[in-house]
Design an enzyme around this catalytic site. Sequence first.
Site, mmCIF file in Angstrom:
data_model
loop_
_atom_site.group_PDB
_atom_site.id
_atom_site.type_symbol
_atom_site.label_atom_id
_atom_site.label_comp_id
_atom_site.label_asym_id
_atom_site.label_seq_id
_atom_site.Cartn_x
_atom_site.Cartn_y
_atom_site.Cartn_z
ATOM 1 N N TRP A 1 36.267 -1.065 74.464
ATOM 2 C CA TRP A 1 35.039 -1.476 75.158
ATOM 3 C C TRP A 1 34.924 -0.799 76.513
ATOM 4 C CZ3 TRP A 1 31.364 -2.619 72.241
ATOM 5 C CH2 TRP A 1 31.562 -3.359 71.074
ATOM 6 N N ASP B 1 32.730 -6.628 82.578
ATOM 7 C CA ASP B 1 32.190 -6.951 81.253
ATOM 8 C C ASP B 1 33.033 -8.118 80.735
ATOM 9 O OD1 ASP B 1 31.537 -7.197 78.592
ATOM 10 O OD2 ASP B 1 31.912 -5.100 78.062
ATOM 11 N N LYS C 1 29.721 -13.993 71.617
ATOM 12 C CA LYS C 1 31.130 -14.339 71.463
ATOM 13 C C LYS C 1 31.374 -15.790 71.875
ATOM 14 C CE LYS C 1 31.436 -9.865 70.753
ATOM 15 N NZ LYS C 1 31.560 -8.729 71.642
HETATM 16 C C1 LIG Z 1 31.060 -7.384 71.726
HETATM 17 C C2 LIG Z 1 31.323 -6.688 73.007
HETATM 18 C C3 LIG Z 1 30.418 -5.742 73.525
HETATM 19 C C4 LIG Z 1 29.182 -5.326 72.792
HETATM 20 O O1 LIG Z 1 28.170 -6.227 72.918
HETATM 21 P P1 LIG Z 1 26.731 -5.944 72.264
HETATM 22 O O2 LIG Z 1 26.059 -7.256 72.447
HETATM 23 O O3 LIG Z 1 26.948 -5.556 70.842
HETATM 24 O O4 LIG Z 1 26.092 -4.855 73.044
HETATM 25 C C5 LIG Z 1 30.717 -5.163 74.738
HETATM 26 N N1 LIG Z 1 31.835 -5.485 75.423
HETATM 27 C C6 LIG Z 1 32.720 -6.381 74.952
HETATM 28 C C7 LIG Z 1 33.936 -6.701 75.747
HETATM 29 C C8 LIG Z 1 32.494 -7.011 73.730
HETATM 30 O O5 LIG Z 1 33.383 -7.898 73.257
#
Ligand SMILES: *Cc1c(COP(=O)(O)O)cnc(C)c1O
Length: 360
Positions: A102, A172, A196
């Site tokens: 990521w 993030d 999530k």
């Molecule tokens: C799932 C995830 C993403 C991607 O998110 P989207 O909603 O598909 O853009 C980005 N960063 C992390 C840490 C994730 O777990």
Amino acid sequence: MTRVFNFSAGPAALPESVLRQAADEMLDWKGSGMSVMEMSHRGKEYVAIQAQAEADLRELLAIPANYKVLFLQGGAIGQNAIVPMNMLRGKTSADYINTGEWAKKSIKEAKNYCKVNVAASAEDTGFTSVPPQSTWKLDPNAAYVHICSNETIAGVEYHWVPDTGEVPLIADMSSNILSRPVDVTQYGLIYAGAQKNIGPAGLTIVIVREDLLGHALPITPSAFDYKQQADNDSMLNTPPTYAIYIAGLVFQWLKAQGGLKEMETHNRSKAALLYDYLDGSSFYSNPVAKGDRSLMNVPFKLKNESLDEAFLKGAQARKLMQLKGHRSVGGMRASIYNAMPVEGVKALVDYMKEFASQHA
Ligand SMILES: *Cc1c(COP(=O)(O)O)cnc(C)c1O
């Protein structure tokens, strides 16, 4: 009706009581005679729903008044571009810490907008740990420092907050937001896709310090200009209203559970059940450094990969679903976000023990 134990990394399990309430309110939200999906986003009913969701999120994370909460769309991957568009603030470079898949995606996207300095990387050790801050080569002139606080695929999590001095820290937090208390004042900006640990896919939450706003690049779409969205209560365009409503129900559920301190206690004991078993087993393994293991995503491998398919089949028969690891790493992954009850983790460990003894 049979609900399964859903170990999906995302979109992920939601609390059953939230789904039941949403079902009850589906056709007629509190006597309005309509579903939340059908309401004007500017009507007083919906405006109250969004205001309550924001107030509850602020309470859960103790978000100070000088931070804005934005309800946006485009996912965390969208934010990988939207962050540099908004946060360069006249500077030309930003620091990124490379902890896995990521973080790599964030780095790649940011390169379209600025010079990216990868100040530290765990790539040479196979992304099994967070590089200690003593090894970071931070640039004092960077616009910000970007981290991924939980690498959802490899199961690597920060259990400390980097000190970046005057340079804003951006995280993030898609896969560990709301799993435990966070001191928001240590961050300039936090972003997270909802699917999530918050609610349905389609909602992206941004928490940003007010004084950093107002310097978006001229190319920034107005729907992704933090200042314009902040000035319009995230209603510059139609927000993802139903996703925000469900997120609001999740925030109320979290408060009813006792808040994030309580969630942390639950999440630590759930993760310990799995890691303790993995560490005592010669049948399964997890490669992540003990101090950097994720409380949310627990990847593991069977020593004998030819048994993977049989393992997944047996798990399914016990209603233990979506345990297959990410396609880039293989093996298994158990995502055990807030909504996964301890009973689910216990059922998984019991199954793992049984499978190991059958195939030893
Ligand atoms: C799932 C995830 C993403 C991607 O998110 P989207 O909603 O598909 O853009 C980005 N960063 C992390 C840490 C994730 O777990």
